[in-house]
Design a protein around this motif. Structure first.
Motif, PDB file in Angstrom:
ATOM      1  N   ASN A   1      20.772  67.991  82.564  1.00  0.00           N
ATOM      2  CA  ASN A   1      20.437  68.948  81.658  1.00  0.00           C
ATOM      3  C   ASN A   1      21.606  69.968  81.897  1.00  0.00           C
ATOM      4  OD1 ASN A   1      17.783  68.548  81.015  1.00  0.00           O
ATOM      5  ND2 ASN A   1      16.799  69.182  83.090  1.00  0.00           N
ATOM      6  N   LYS A   2      22.783  69.541  81.988  1.00  0.00           N
ATOM      7  CA  LYS A   2      24.015  70.354  81.784  1.00  0.00           C
ATOM      8  C   LYS A   2      24.281  70.339  80.203  1.00  0.00           C
ATOM      9  CE  LYS A   2      25.464  69.898  86.118  1.00  0.00           C
ATOM     10  NZ  LYS A   2      24.045  69.615  86.660  1.00  0.00           N
ATOM     11  N   MET A   3      23.911  69.653  79.182  1.00  0.00           N
ATOM     12  CA  MET A   3      23.872  69.685  78.108  1.00  0.00           C
ATOM     13  C   MET A   3      22.697  70.891  77.360  1.00  0.00           C
ATOM     14  SD  MET A   3      24.737  66.880  75.198  1.00  0.00           S
ATOM     15  CE  MET A   3      26.451  66.276  75.885  1.00  0.00           C
TER      16      MET A   3
ATOM     17  N   LYS B   1      17.167  54.124  63.911  1.00  0.00           N
ATOM     18  CA  LYS B   1      17.946  55.247  63.786  1.00  0.00           C
ATOM     19  C   LYS B   1      19.455  54.798  63.953  1.00  0.00           C
ATOM     20  CE  LYS B   1      14.643  58.702  63.981  1.00  0.00           C
ATOM     21  NZ  LYS B   1      14.780  59.988  63.492  1.00  0.00           N
ATOM     22  N   LYS B   2      20.298  55.508  63.045  1.00  0.00           N
ATOM     23  CA  LYS B   2      21.706  55.276  63.207  1.00  0.00           C
ATOM     24  C   LYS B   2      22.648  56.369  63.476  1.00  0.00           C
ATOM     25  CE  LYS B   2      21.210  50.995  61.210  1.00  0.00           C
ATOM     26  NZ  LYS B   2      20.938  50.130  62.184  1.00  0.00           N
ATOM     27  N   TYR B   3      23.670  56.146  64.361  1.00  0.00           N
ATOM     28  CA  TYR B   3      24.356  57.216  65.084  1.00  0.00           C
ATOM     29  C   TYR B   3      25.787  57.152  64.653  1.00  0.00           C
ATOM     30  CZ  TYR B   3      19.839  58.503  66.937  1.00  0.00           C
ATOM     31  OH  TYR B   3      18.642  58.912  67.116  1.00  0.00           O
ATOM     32  N   ASP B   4      26.475  58.173  64.470  1.00  0.00           N
ATOM     33  CA  ASP B   4      28.175  58.326  64.288  1.00  0.00           C
ATOM     34  C   ASP B   4      28.554  58.265  65.456  1.00  0.00           C
ATOM     35  OD1 ASP B   4      27.553  58.075  61.416  1.00  0.00           O
ATOM     36  OD2 ASP B   4      27.525  60.547  61.415  1.00  0.00           O
ATOM     37  N   GLU B   5      29.958  58.082  65.565  1.00  0.00           N
ATOM     38  CA  GLU B   5      30.717  58.441  66.676  1.00  0.00           C
ATOM     39  C   GLU B   5      30.923  60.060  66.923  1.00  0.00           C
ATOM     40  OE1 GLU B   5      32.215  56.222  68.646  1.00  0.00           O
ATOM     41  OE2 GLU B   5      31.629  54.553  67.252  1.00  0.00           O
ATOM     42  N   PRO B   6      30.676  60.364  68.029  1.00  0.00           N
ATOM     43  CA  PRO B   6      30.802  59.535  69.307  1.00  0.00           C
ATOM     44  C   PRO B   6      29.599  59.108  70.166  1.00  0.00           C
ATOM     45  CG  PRO B   6      31.045  61.927  69.887  1.00  0.00           C
ATOM     46  CD  PRO B   6      30.728  61.785  68.646  1.00  0.00           C
ATOM     47  N   ILE B   7      28.512  59.461  69.474  1.00  0.00           N
ATOM     48  CA  ILE B   7      27.238  58.964  69.931  1.00  0.00           C
ATOM     49  C   ILE B   7      27.219  57.490  70.172  1.00  0.00           C
ATOM     50  CG2 ILE B   7      24.700  58.941  69.484  1.00  0.00           C
ATOM     51  CD1 ILE B   7      25.700  61.794  70.373  1.00  0.00           C
ATOM     52  N   ARG B   8      27.560  56.791  69.078  1.00  0.00           N
ATOM     53  CA  ARG B   8      27.299  55.392  69.012  1.00  0.00           C
ATOM     54  C   ARG B   8      28.228  54.604  70.176  1.00  0.00           C
ATOM     55  NH1 ARG B   8      28.500  54.269  63.679  1.00  0.00           N
ATOM     56  NH2 ARG B   8      30.750  53.746  64.159  1.00  0.00           N
ATOM     57  N   SER B   9      29.435  55.009  70.208  1.00  0.00           N
ATOM     58  CA  SER B   9      30.171  54.755  71.636  1.00  0.00           C
ATOM     59  C   SER B   9      29.712  55.154  72.800  1.00  0.00           C
ATOM     60  CB  SER B   9      31.746  55.314  71.478  1.00  0.00           C
ATOM     61  OG  SER B   9      32.488  54.857  72.309  1.00  0.00           O
TER      62      SER B   9
ATOM     63  N   ILE C   1      30.372  65.961  71.970  1.00  0.00           N
ATOM     64  CA  ILE C   1      29.087  65.254  71.733  1.00  0.00           C
ATOM     65  C   ILE C   1      28.144  66.686  71.779  1.00  0.00           C
ATOM     66  CG2 ILE C   1      27.152  64.325  72.982  1.00  0.00           C
ATOM     67  CD1 ILE C   1      29.024  62.070  73.844  1.00  0.00           C
ATOM     68  N   GLN C   2      28.265  67.631  72.673  1.00  0.00           N
ATOM     69  CA  GLN C   2      27.507  68.823  72.655  1.00  0.00           C
ATOM     70  C   GLN C   2      27.313  69.664  71.328  1.00  0.00           C
ATOM     71  OE1 GLN C   2      25.731  71.227  75.469  1.00  0.00           O
ATOM     72  NE2 GLN C   2      25.026  71.038  73.522  1.00  0.00           N
ATOM     73  N   LYS C   3      28.591  69.700  70.730  1.00  0.00           N
ATOM     74  CA  LYS C   3      28.610  70.529  69.329  1.00  0.00           C
ATOM     75  C   LYS C   3      27.751  69.789  68.394  1.00  0.00           C
ATOM     76  CE  LYS C   3      33.378  71.895  69.810  1.00  0.00           C
ATOM     77  NZ  LYS C   3      34.782  71.458  69.170  1.00  0.00           N
ATOM     78  N   LEU C   4      27.389  68.478  68.661  1.00  0.00           N
ATOM     79  CA  LEU C   4      26.314  67.619  67.654  1.00  0.00           C
ATOM     80  C   LEU C   4      24.981  68.238  67.912  1.00  0.00           C
ATOM     81  CD1 LEU C   4      27.822  64.108  67.931  1.00  0.00           C
ATOM     82  CD2 LEU C   4      28.274  65.612  66.066  1.00  0.00           C
ATOM     83  N   PHE C   5      24.714  68.916  68.846  1.00  0.00           N
ATOM     84  CA  PHE C   5      23.179  69.261  69.376  1.00  0.00           C
ATOM     85  C   PHE C   5      23.301  70.946  69.244  1.00  0.00           C
ATOM     86  CE2 PHE C   5      23.882  65.357  71.381  1.00  0.00           C
ATOM     87  CZ  PHE C   5      22.525  64.758  71.040  1.00  0.00           C
ATOM     88  N   TRP C   6      24.338  71.508  68.715  1.00  0.00           N
ATOM     89  CA  TRP C   6      24.211  73.148  68.720  1.00  0.00           C
ATOM     90  C   TRP C   6      23.391  73.465  67.401  1.00  0.00           C
ATOM     91  CZ3 TRP C   6      29.981  74.412  69.570  1.00  0.00           C
ATOM     92  CH2 TRP C   6      30.207  74.307  70.953  1.00  0.00           C
TER      93      TRP C   6
END
Length: 151
Positions: free
Chosen positions: A95-97, A129-137, A69-74
């Motif tokens: 705030n760990k991410m 808003k639509k989100y992909d895995e792993p966010i959706r899960s 998940i973190q990689k999706l926000f880099w």
């Protein structure tokens, strides 16, 4: 804060001196702040047992998939500039991410975590808003619990 719903005055206020105000999606801001108003006056998401449980279960799912998940926000990540999703991840991980948006500190205001998560889930729902895995899960149970609060 660049924007806030102020219940004492029943207004949505903005801080014109905030250096990042121009970068905000105003549709998102309006929905988010109006949802705070509805939550405070009607829904009281923080009192909903299913919603609180969904927050804890979602937190676990995020931590179980933290690196992915973190990689999706880099920088350059698919959700790098998604304010609603970043704010939720900020709350769920205290705030760990590493995120572009979020709160510097959680827990200074009563029910802050629940109210912010609720307002962000609401804005994601209303703005479709639509989100992909792993966010959706990771967030599916939160969306379900949110629907239980507003239905």
């Amino acid at each position: 804060a660049p924007f806030a719903y102020l219940p004492k005055y029943d207004v949505i206020a903005y801080n014109p001196t905030n250096p990042y105000i121009e970068y905000y999606d105003m549709d998102y801001v309006m929905v988010h702040e109006l949802t705070h108003k509805m939550d405070i006056l009607q829904y009281h998401s923080w009192e909903n047992e299913a919603f609180n449980k969904a927050i804890e279960l979602s937190r676990k799912k995020v931590y179980d998939n933290f690196e992915e998940i973190q990689k999706l926000f880099w920088d350059g990540g698919k959700y790098e500039m998604d304010a609603a999703l970043s704010d939720i991840m900020s709350a769920l991980t205290n705030n760990k991410m590493k995120l572009a948006y979020g709160h510097k500190e959680w827990g200074k205001i009563a029910n802050e975590e629940q109210m912010e998560i609720f307002a962000n889930i609401s804005s994601m729902d209303i703005l479709n808003k639509k989100y992909d895995e792993p966010i959706r899960s990771a967030l599916s149970i939160l969306f379900e619990a949110y629907k239980g609060v507003v239905d």
